[in-house]
Design a protein around this motif. Structure first.
Motif, mmCIF file in Angstrom:
data_model
loop_
_atom_site.group_PDB
_atom_site.id
_atom_site.type_symbol
_atom_site.label_atom_id
_atom_site.label_comp_id
_atom_site.label_asym_id
_atom_site.label_seq_id
_atom_site.Cartn_x
_atom_site.Cartn_y
_atom_site.Cartn_z
ATOM 1 N N ALA A 128 0.824 -1.210 0.000
ATOM 2 C CA ALA A 128 0.000 0.000 0.000
ATOM 3 C C ALA A 128 0.860 1.263 0.000
ATOM 4 O O ALA A 128 0.614 2.199 -0.773
ATOM 5 C CB ALA A 128 -0.936 -0.012 1.212
ATOM 6 N N LYS A 129 1.862 1.281 0.850
ATOM 7 C CA LYS A 129 2.702 2.480 0.982
ATOM 8 C C LYS A 129 3.473 2.778 -0.300
ATOM 9 O O LYS A 129 3.540 3.940 -0.747
ATOM 10 C CB LYS A 129 3.675 2.322 2.150
ATOM 11 N N GLU A 130 4.053 1.754 -0.888
ATOM 12 C CA GLU A 130 4.824 1.962 -2.113
ATOM 13 C C GLU A 130 3.932 2.499 -3.227
ATOM 14 O O GLU A 130 4.330 3.394 -3.978
ATOM 15 C CB GLU A 130 5.499 0.651 -2.531
ATOM 16 N N TRP A 131 2.726 1.944 -3.343
ATOM 17 C CA TRP A 131 1.826 2.417 -4.393
ATOM 18 C C TRP A 131 1.376 3.849 -4.135
ATOM 19 O O TRP A 131 1.390 4.684 -5.040
ATOM 20 C CB TRP A 131 0.608 1.494 -4.503
ATOM 21 N N ILE A 132 0.966 4.146 -2.899
ATOM 22 C CA ILE A 132 0.485 5.479 -2.578
ATOM 23 C C ILE A 132 1.589 6.521 -2.773
ATOM 24 O O ILE A 132 1.362 7.583 -3.383
ATOM 25 C CB ILE A 132 -0.071 5.521 -1.142
ATOM 26 N N ASP A 133 2.776 6.250 -2.269
ATOM 27 C CA ASP A 133 3.891 7.195 -2.432
ATOM 28 C C ASP A 133 4.234 7.425 -3.898
ATOM 29 O O ASP A 133 4.546 8.540 -4.315
ATOM 30 C CB ASP A 133 5.126 6.692 -1.686
#
Length: 231
Positions: free
Chosen positions: A221-226
């Protein structure tokens, strides 16, 4: 003029909240009508923000919203994303700061809209509360909206994600829907000025938590959102 327009809009935003929230909390207002009022408040503020400040938005990935309610991981940078989430994901249960319930009108909002208050610094105890309450909210047909960073961040910055959202999704078998945006570029966290421009929201593809560790879920989730914060 930018400063003046921002002040005028901010005043109207708070006045609209006080007025419509007071109506929505009336005891004879139905659950459906209450959420209709909340969505109207969001629509009004989207319009006023454009009218006074020249701040618009565009959204990509609406086709990625699943039919079944799930857990949303959303970047939190300003107030503006609240309007968009209310417009597209209602009814929903939001994980928010417990301290807001000290304010009478917010206490009513948390109760009537079935939000999930969290006390900071309580660790595992609060994670368990989010999990148990979140399960019930999902069963009753609410989206679960979580700001996994736990606080508003600069639009181009990030921090380690909390575990409550990933635990809830994994235990319930819910999908996770990541939502990214750059609202903080135009409306800074704790900032008064609203700059003219177009905020870009990006809704990613929902993903399953099956056979994934909590760390892996958060990393995806974090990698995609960032990656999808438009600069």
């Amino acid at each position: 003029m930018v400063y003046l327009r921002s002040i005028v809009y901010t005043v109207t935003m708070f006045l609209s909240f006080l007025l419509l929230a007071s109506i929505a909390l009336l005891p004879f207002i139905s659950h459906t009508k209450r959420w209709s009022i909340a969505k109207n408040w969001a629509e009004i503020n989207i319009f006023l923000c454009e009218w006074f400040c020249g701040l618009k938005y565009q959204i990509q990935g609406l086709e990625n919203i699943p039919k079944e309610k799930c857990v949303l991981f959303v970047k939190h940078s300003s107030v503006y994303e609240i309007f968009i989430l209310l417009k597209h994901f209602s009814p929903s249960s939001w994980v928010g700061k417990y301290e807001l319930t000290y304010l009478p009108i917010f206490r009513g909002v948390f109760k009537k809209f079935k939000l999930i208050p969290v006390k900071r610094g309580k660790g595992a105890e609060e994670v368990l509360r989010v999990k148990e309450i979140g399960k019930e909210r999902l069963r009753t047909g609410n989206w679960i909206i979580i700001f996994p960073e736990g606080t508003r961040m600069e639009y181009n910055k990030s921090k380690r994600y909390g575990l409550s959202g990933s635990i809830l999704a994994k235990e319930t078998g819910s999908l996770i829907l990541p939502v990214s945006h750059n609202s903080g570029k135009y409306w800074k966290r704790r900032g008064l000025i609203k700059k003219q421009g177009i905020i870009t929201f990006v809704i990613g593809e929902a993903f399953s938590t099956e056979n994934k560790s909590l760390e892996k879920i958060n990393n995806i989730a974090k990698e995609w959102i960032d990656k999808n914060v438009i600069d």
